[in-house]
Motif scaffolding. Sequence first.
Motif, short mmCIF file in Angstrom:
data_model
loop_
_atom_site.label_atom_id
_atom_site.label_comp_id
_atom_site.label_asym_id
_atom_site.label_seq_id
_atom_site.Cartn_x
_atom_site.Cartn_y
_atom_site.Cartn_z
N THR A 1 0.87 -1.18 0.00
CA THR A 1 0.00 0.00 0.00
C THR A 1 0.90 1.23 0.00
O THR A 1 2.07 1.15 0.41
CB THR A 1 -0.87 0.06 1.27
N PRO A 2 0.37 2.41 -0.43
CA PRO A 2 1.21 3.60 -0.39
C PRO A 2 1.78 3.86 1.00
O PRO A 2 2.95 4.20 1.15
CB PRO A 2 0.25 4.71 -0.81
N LYS A 3 0.95 3.65 2.02
CA LYS A 3 1.42 3.91 3.39
C LYS A 3 2.61 3.00 3.71
O LYS A 3 3.65 3.45 4.20
CB LYS A 3 0.27 3.65 4.37
N LEU B 1 8.25 1.85 4.56
CA LEU B 1 9.39 0.95 4.36
C LEU B 1 10.54 1.66 3.64
O LEU B 1 11.71 1.43 3.95
CB LEU B 1 8.91 -0.28 3.55
N SER B 2 10.20 2.55 2.73
CA SER B 2 11.26 3.32 2.04
C SER B 2 12.08 4.10 3.06
O SER B 2 13.31 4.14 2.98
CB SER B 2 10.66 4.31 1.04
N LEU B 3 11.40 4.72 4.01
CA LEU B 3 12.12 5.53 5.01
C LEU B 3 13.14 4.68 5.77
O LEU B 3 14.23 5.15 6.09
CB LEU B 3 11.13 6.15 6.01
N LYS B 4 12.77 3.43 6.01
CA LYS B 4 13.69 2.56 6.78
C LYS B 4 14.97 2.28 5.99
O LYS B 4 15.99 1.91 6.57
CB LYS B 4 13.01 1.21 7.08
N LYS B 5 14.89 2.41 4.70
CA LYS B 5 16.07 2.07 3.87
C LYS B 5 17.01 3.26 3.67
O LYS B 5 18.06 3.12 3.06
CB LYS B 5 15.60 1.55 2.50
#
Length: 604
Positions: free
Chosen positions: A138-140, A145-149
């Motif tokens: 989902t977009p959320k 998850l992107s932020l964690k990378k």
Amino acid sequence: MCGIIGIVGKQNVTERLVDGLKRLEYRGYDSSGIAVLNDGKLERRRAEGKIKGLEARLSQDSLDGQAGIAHTRWATHGIPNETNAHPHFSGRVGVVHNGIIENFLDLRQEMSHRNFTSETDTEVVSHLVDELLGQGLTPKDAFALSLKKLKGAYAFGVIIDEHPDHIYCARAGSPLALGVGDDEMYIGSDAMALAQLSTKLIYLEEGDWAILTPESYVIYDLNDKEVERPITIISGGPAMAEKGQYRHFMLKEMYEQPETIGRTLANYIDEYRLVSNMPEALDFSEFDRVIIIACGTACYAAMTAKYWFEQIAGMAVDVDIASEFRYRKPVLAKRSLFIAVSQSGETADTLAALRYCKEAGVKTAALVNVMTSTMAREADIALPINAGPEIGVASTKAFTSQLTALAALAVAAGTSRKTISSEQQNELVKALIHTPRLVKQSLRLDADIEKMAFEFSKAKSAFYLGRGTQTPIAFEGALKLKEISYIHAEGYAAGELKHGPIALIEDGTPVVVLAPFDGLFEKTISNLQEVASRGARIMLITDPEGAEHASSLADDLIVLPKAADFIAPIVTTIAVQLLAYHTAVHLGTDVDQPRNLAKSVTVE
Ligand code: M6R
């Protein structure tokens, strides 16, 4: 350093995004761009150069949308051209970013199957979110998850084509505020960007991220837990600062100094009782040592304060450039007070130094102009300078207000540590009270200095010399000249020149000597003679008594009003500001937005 703004609502957002960008232009101005969601389709316009370039582009090719993000750039990765301008698009995702993604090369490598079109670090973010959306998240979840990378510093605004009523945003290391409206929500790098849009602001905390729709916002913390953050009501949106009758903001801000110094003083002294008036939370008798950390001009204010704290309050003072401080693993003595000095309150290195000291258990204070800034919010004690918005990239009125506040703090320190008598306190406060008047008188030398600047502007290189508290003002004079006129300049402690730099003096090299008639006057004049006898063209900045003794040695003479030694560096500052300003005007540079610079440096 890069400004971002976003609006999600029910009306066209383009014009207001451009207005917000203009308010953020001080943060960077080498390119700008805007992206909107129009009927679920991502569209953007970008332009190299200042925001007026983007306006011209929009006037030929307009954009309509009810959700949008916009960006004004100060280039870090990739040259300032249209391709590297934000917003960056990858598939369904558009992103604007302020900060630096430190692991972008690794991420680019991991996503080498994707088509990268710019040289920026930012583009990995749009690819990352798009890649995860492609995997069915989902977009959320894709955003979280992107932020964690990501490693590094960021403030983001993200829009996704299949989710037209949403803005996703996050903050770690770079500032970001949310604005709450009626049927509209906003994001912006600072309160000024949002001033015309909302009076209800929420400052995201480190690691926070949020999802905005026209009617709602949800904030998550570092651990993805939904959190509440307080709403700050800002009183009436400040009007965009105007130049008024002045040709440049810098000139206007120099002329404001009698008033801004007066406003600073009102915070720190009681002019009727002639005593210092400190915030209750700050008791100097608790400390033996002061650590003052800052960058650029603010650091020269800190260096001047070192003399004051040592001489008046008998305190050991460490001054360091913020970008060096924490990497040298400083030994932090007990009973130390840390003071961050920063106009913006957002400078990344100064903020990192503040956090370093806070973590180590040192009491922290932030001397700032922007009281809604991250430093003001994170320090144990926020100390205002009240200089009002400073728009010119070259700091002027903030510097003299920083000096004024630090001088008053030194008097307070001397008083509470009992290193000065109450009579001495009264004398020092009296000297401070005279500062606005003396600054006003000094500004009357404007026309004379303008004439002298004509010859000065022909120089390839210049030197500024001072002793004692005039030394940091020599550094500041040289910095001001460099940043707005692009003439190479160096400031030196006058006694240091003969240890090397004097080799650079040749026939006609301009040397600006700051020498009020104080206890160090004769020694400074000896140094003046050392360079004069090697052909230097001397500009002597002094006071009436100094002029009586040494005018014959000067090719150009600037006679400032007589000031008490204590506040003389503030008065001398006016002359070096005017000199840099008029030199730059003679050379036709962009005084308010000099090349390669930005007002607020939010990357390391
Ligand atoms: O906002 P800050 O006071 O922390 O900024 C520090 C420096 O970036 C700033 O003083 C810079 O050196 C100015 N452009 C100087 O005029």
